[in-house]
Design an enzyme around this catalytic site. Structure first.
Site, PDB file in Angstrom:
ATOM      1  CD  GLU B 202      -2.675  -2.809   9.521  1.00 36.31           C
ATOM      2  OE1 GLU B 202      -2.690  -1.698  10.054  1.00 36.31           O
ATOM      3  OE2 GLU B 202      -2.722  -2.978   8.287  1.00 36.31           O
ATOM      4  N   PRO B 219       0.832 -16.986  11.246  1.00 36.00           N
ATOM      5  CG  PRO B 219       3.056 -16.885  10.525  1.00 36.00           C
ATOM      6  CD  PRO B 219       1.772 -16.151  10.473  1.00 36.00           C
ATOM      7  CG  HIS B 405      -0.910   4.134  -3.364  1.00 38.67           C
ATOM      8  ND1 HIS B 405      -1.829   4.989  -2.812  1.00 38.67           N
ATOM      9  CD2 HIS B 405      -0.793   3.096  -2.498  1.00 38.67           C
ATOM     10  CE1 HIS B 405      -2.239   4.500  -1.652  1.00 38.67           C
ATOM     11  NE2 HIS B 405      -1.630   3.356  -1.439  1.00 38.67           N
ATOM     12  CG  HIS B 406      -3.484   0.385  -8.056  1.00 36.97           C
ATOM     13  ND1 HIS B 406      -3.235  -0.687  -8.889  1.00 36.97           N
ATOM     14  CD2 HIS B 406      -3.310   1.494  -8.828  1.00 36.97           C
ATOM     15  CE1 HIS B 406      -2.930  -0.245 -10.104  1.00 36.97           C
ATOM     16  NE2 HIS B 406      -2.957   1.067 -10.090  1.00 36.97           N
ATOM     17  CG  HIS B 485       0.725  -1.788   2.433  1.00 35.56           C
ATOM     18  ND1 HIS B 485       1.247  -1.091   3.499  1.00 35.56           N
ATOM     19  CD2 HIS B 485       1.777  -2.188   1.684  1.00 35.56           C
ATOM     20  CE1 HIS B 485       2.568  -1.043   3.374  1.00 35.56           C
ATOM     21  NE2 HIS B 485       2.915  -1.687   2.284  1.00 35.56           N
ATOM     22  CD  GLU B 504       0.287  -2.392   6.440  1.00 36.07           C
ATOM     23  OE1 GLU B 504       0.628  -1.374   7.042  1.00 36.07           O
ATOM     24  OE2 GLU B 504      -0.835  -2.511   5.888  1.00 36.07           O
ATOM     25  CD  GLU B 510       1.189   1.619   9.072  1.00 34.53           C
ATOM     26  OE1 GLU B 510       2.414   1.551   8.838  1.00 34.53           O
ATOM     27  OE2 GLU B 510       0.417   0.683   8.845  1.00 34.53           O
TER      28      GLU B 510
END
Lengths: 706, 706
Positions: B202, B219, B405-406, B485, B504, B510
């Site tokens: 990120e 990549p 959602h985990h 994610h 993600e 976000e």
């Protein structure tokens, strides 16, 4: 070792507290170890915090173990230097020592003493610090934990882990991660070289905001934002452990990253052990980082007994002519290491008072792709062109010593197999110094293990770190001192092993021959505040033919000829080369006189003024005479510096001989413009230094006879 | 799998050569495997070289084993793309496989087929390549060695190691280093993110000369100097192995650097094994990197049988409101995951045709410092505010599914212990998608080993790589698809595990809420040529309130509102979010219409035009209708692009509805200026796209009824 008591320094030493002294692993020098003043066993409820301040009170180290993991921090005049930062270890074979640690005991001490260096940048070194030993043990298992020994000096702090053996002296621990962090402002400025580059430490320094690098070598020099203090992070006494690189985990969060062993673990130790010291120097002015002895003070005293045979000095040699492609290391028509050429250098050295002559390419193994064929080198077999017996005899007659050369191309095993014989040969022939070399990719040193499998070691991994010490010990048996090239970085081990005279470990002069690009004009002004914080460097200064590849070649010296003289004072090395060819010195006897005069062993050294990577001014007093020397260099920018001569002895007159840039000098357009002038000065005078772009000045101050 | 034969494509498959086919580890899909055309046992004297070319002949892979170590290289139209580069392995427990390797056999094959994706950016994928399998064995011990399987496509090459077991199927090998290098011009340009940054993938992409980074993720997109071809280096089919970062050993010399296991080794495998494919895409134009299917083609076919239950779609959810600090994950007055709020989103989703509603913060464990307390999460225990049974029933009534959602905070063991129950619960309640999360420092995933010792794993180490596959397999038992994610990067495993819908693995939306700084204006035009080469991304586009923190806050969307629509076409994801709050969509129904219309499953996709990090234009054809969509975005600079509509079906008319930047639009000054207009177009037309600074355009082309 000698303890020198004088009026300024009060020595608190451990009279009558021998048992406490003996518990300190560095106590080999007897009476200078700290007195334990407080031994406390705090109740668990208040076990969270421990502190120690520098003698002047400005620096404060704090350990906070009140939350799940212990955190250390450092303030300077109340300002945060290191924000709360992690500690601990992860291991391959047991749970980490990282969380659930409580302070179970602290022990405080103060220490002030002075010790003498057999050779050095100063004769007497003051060791003045407060100490705390903080015992951290797991609440769940009080056999597991470590002590943190912290020493706070006025110029910085050091701490190390003393990892207990958990009651099992045979326990072997494989450390997979040392978790030590140094959390600094993400807006700090940094002067750095990349920490994992293939070319070891041989990169030009960059100045950026701290977040521009992913990993950096130490010493890492920083300045906190808003003209805050200067910081240098490094380590001391790197023995039986892997060298530490600083990995930036997120902006300003620097974490110890140890070079791995071939199996991927970082360090293997058995029983209780101590780590190297993790050091943080702090200074209001950049030169304050230089005027600090904490790295030396955190090393153990000399373990080698009488080291009067370790001799500083100056040398010439068959070296630069290979770099500028006039001769070759390997055999053939242009082989440099011939009898004739060696005699020429020996004659030159004897005539001009040099102590040694280095001859590279003297042995067999150079023919072929020697970067990769380290196994080919013999360290006892001279090339037929080099009659080692006759040349040694000739050198001894002339009062000059040959300097040995052991290029390994990083094949540690090949060298270790031969080194006892190699040093015995040199010892018999009267060699006093050996230059070792480890030209190889940083991660590709070769070690053949007991099973005959070829392993690859890092230049600064635990095995290579210990290799260098084995070399020192073997060399000492034959009264030989070591000058290691492509070495592990310096961490002050010259105190413990005084035959480790000097080393490379940075971009040296040879890059000016073929560096593409060569060293930038700022390079030496950068080294002074970065690499040189760790210890002496064999930079091999003194190039007089500044454009050896011709005036149109990019590879040249980016400095003036006066700056080449200044380097002998600016860059401390007990062994300095006059790197250029004899004929280039003979062509400029006036300038050469400074190289002949300048000593390499000092009574005192002071960094007077400077800015990192911009300029620096040093004054050093000769150890053998009352004379002083001054050296100053600048970067690309010309500048005029006014220097008060208060370092000179009060009430005496000196003849100052200045070797300075000429009025129109500049490294690019007029590097050979210089002036030599003499004047009478005293401590009450100020002197103005006019430095050209890429320029420098060297001054010799000779006391007038009374 | 379906093989679709058409006139253009000749299929060479292994009729009658079953045994050779079965020797290919990917042959699970039967009749599409290559025919071995040549099996040669070259005499030792000519055993040094092996080559394979792409079907069009432009790319040529060469292996040269004539010197001490095998080297591979790659040319494109005769120009060097990859200069001779190393291969091999080092191991903890045996000698390296690195030198002394000879070619003992080669086997060549050609292959051309087409296979169908259950969902995807295109329905049919052509797999057209030539293959060579080069057997390399040690001359000293022919039990030791590896095969190199190389496939050359017109758009790039892939190779992998197939390491033999040396006759011992139980042999466990601990790889300490994969020696694969990719040597490119040191003057190449690079678009990169740091390979070892704590925040996983990120980071904003940087464009620099290649030598500016020490390590980069793949990549990795490069351009050779002098307007040379574009290159992307990556890997395919990362299974039971550690992810590869590219470490720059010296300028242009990139070496595989595998994420370590907690004991410092890189990968542990038993018996014979294959590595992931190492891939190099090559294209004359930057969009050529996008218009390539080699990553998918190098993955094994679907192993999950009937996957018709894996559904692409669009979703809304309780997510952005936490990022803009209107509600919280943890409980308290502003808890987002309440029954009331969930019903509000479910109603909105049902009204506007969304397939799912994501609810984060629905379970217990969020209270406290959840970044570090992954062990606290329950994956079956809903927070009392969230009546999971009633809400699921309500969702099912409305024809909408809740999206599970985990969030694990990287505590792999806590999740693995619970995941069978967690997926069973979701399966019973009718969930079809689960978003997993691994928010943690890249090197700090927690695994508790068999001895109860807590270990730290890398996000892309072998253990985490396999963890993701265990999650997919467990989820599949309950017909649930995964949107991971903070995942390991994509290497095309959606072909083999079609319930890995999206993920993600880059800086998402976000960061515009709190990124400090937010994503730069160029970000999506950068992603298209870098991150998106690996596969789908759940970027969560569609923010209509571009300044959710107010107009003076630095954290905002650096793009126009039209660009937010364009992202649905530019960024491929089979599962796309409409990320903003329902009220922000309700305030702009005209623009919202595009989000409602745009599909997430495609029949075809074409990158029409673009420049890395500057702009990009995509056309995609809906899988469920004859309609086409176009999306284009630019960086900070406004630009006008003329796009021929040749992708439309010849001879038909379309109503094109353009959602474009207004004339005075710019992301900084006028991001809400837009225009919506319709016109009739056909394949013969050209359309001019006027993109504002930070702008974009989205177009829907609806076929006119005949």
């Amino acid at each position: 070792m000698i303890n020198r008591f004088n009026g300024l320094i009060a020595v608190l030493c451990c009279a009558g507290l021998v048992s406490a002294c003996l518990s300190d692993p560095d106590s080999a020098d007897g009476g200078v170890m700290p007195e334990p003043e407080v031994v406390s066993e705090p109740p668990a409820s208040v076990s969270g915090m421990a502190r120690v301040s520098s003698p002047d009170g400005a620096l404060e180290f704090m350990l906070d173990a009140s939350s799940s993991a212990p955190l250390w921090s450092l303030t300077y005049d109340g300002q945060t230097v290191i924000a709360p930062s992690a500690l601990g270890f992860r291991f391959a074979d047991e749970a980490a020592l990282e969380r659930g640690l409580s302070v179970t005991a602290t022990r405080e001490a103060s220490h002030d003493s002075e010790w003498e260096q057999p050779w050095g940048e100063r004769r007497f070194v003051r060791d003045h610090h407060n100490e705390i030993v903080i015992s951290l043990r797991e609440t769940s298992n009080d056999q597991r934990g470590f002590d943190l020994r912290v020493r706070a000096f006025d110029t910085g702090i050091g701490f190390r882990y003393e990892v207990t053996d958990g009651g099992n002296r045979d326990q072997t621990r494989r450390i997979t991660e040392e978790l030590t962090r140094f959390v600094v402002s993400p807006k700090a400025n940094a002067w750095w070289i990349p920490g994992t580059g293939w070319n070891r430490y041989e990169y030009p320094y960059q100045k950026t905001h701290i977040d521009a690098f992913s990993d950096a070598h130490t010493p890492l020099t920083l300045q906190l934002p808003d003209d805050g203090p200067y910081i240098a992070i490094h380590e001391a006494a790197l023995i039986d452990y892997s060298g530490m690189v600083l990995k930036q985990r997120r902006p300003g969060v620097l974490q110890a990253d140890l070079a791995p062993a071939p199996d991927g673990t970082k360090v293997t130790r058995t029983g209780a052990f101590t780590t190297p010291w993790r050091t943080v120097q702090v200074a209001r002015d950049a030169v304050g980082l230089i005027n600090s002895d904490i790295i030396l003070n955190l090393n153990a005293p000399n373990t080698m007994g009488d080291v009067s045979w370790v001799k500083p000095g100056k040398y010439v040699g068959i070296w630069w002519e290979m770099h500028i492609n006039r001769s070759t290391w390997g055999s053939g028509e242009r082989h440099g290491a011939t009898n004739e050429n060696t005699r020429r250098y020996l004659d030159f050295a004897a005539e001009h008072g040099f102590d040694g002559v280095l001859v590279e390419g003297w042995n067999t193994g150079w023919d072929g792709d020697w970067f990769f064929n380290g196994a080919e080198f013999s360290f006892t077999q001279a090339h037929p062109n080099f009659d080692i017996e006759a040349l040694s005899a000739y050198a001894n007659e002339k009062g000059v010593a040959l300097i040995g050369h052991h290029e390994t191309s990083g094949h540690l095993t090949n060298y270790e197999t031969q080194m006892a014989d190699a040093f015995a040969l040199y010892g018999r022939l009267g060699y006093r110094h050996v230059k070792t070399g480890y030209v190889a990719d940083v991660a590709d040193l070769v070690r053949v293990d007991a099973a005959g499998i070829e392993r690859r070691e890092w230049h600064y991994g635990q095995y290579a770190v210990n290799h260098h010490i084995r070399v020192l010990e073997e060399a000492a048996k034959h009264r030989i001192a070591i000058n290691a090239h492509e070495p592990v970085k310096d961490t002050g081990l010259r105190r413990t092993y005084p035959n480790w005279l000097t080393r490379e470990g940075a971009r040296g002069q040879e890059f000016n021959a073929w560096g593409n690009p060569p060293n930038p004009a700022e390079h030496v002004a950068m080294l002074a505040f970065t690499r040189m914080l760790s210890g002496p460097m064999d930079y091999t200064p003194g190039i007089f033919d500044l454009m050896p590849n011709g005036p149109d070649d990019e590879n040249r010296v980016r400095g003036t000829i006066a700056a080449q003289l200044a380097h002998y004072v600016v860059l401390y090395s007990p062994l300095h080369m006059a790197a250029d060819l004899p004929e280039n010195y003979e062509a400029r006897p006036d300038l050469f006189q400074f190289i002949k005069d300048v000593p390499t062993d000092w009574d005192r050294s002071i960094a007077l003024d400077g800015a990192v990577g911009e300029y620096v001014v040093f004054a050093r007093k000769d150890r053998a005479s009352p004379d002083w020397y001054l050296g100053a260099v600048t970067d690309d920018r010309p500048r005029d510096l006014v220097v008060p001569l208060t370092f000179l002895e009060e009430g005496r007159n000196y003849t100052a001989t200045l070797y300075r840039d000429g009025e129109n000098a500049s490294w690019r357009a007029a590097p050979y413009e210089y002036a030599i002038e003499s004047r009478r000065v005293s401590a009450d005078d100020r002197i103005t230094l006019n430095l050209a772009s890429g320029g420098g000045v060297a001054i010799r101050f000779v006391v007038e006879k009374e």
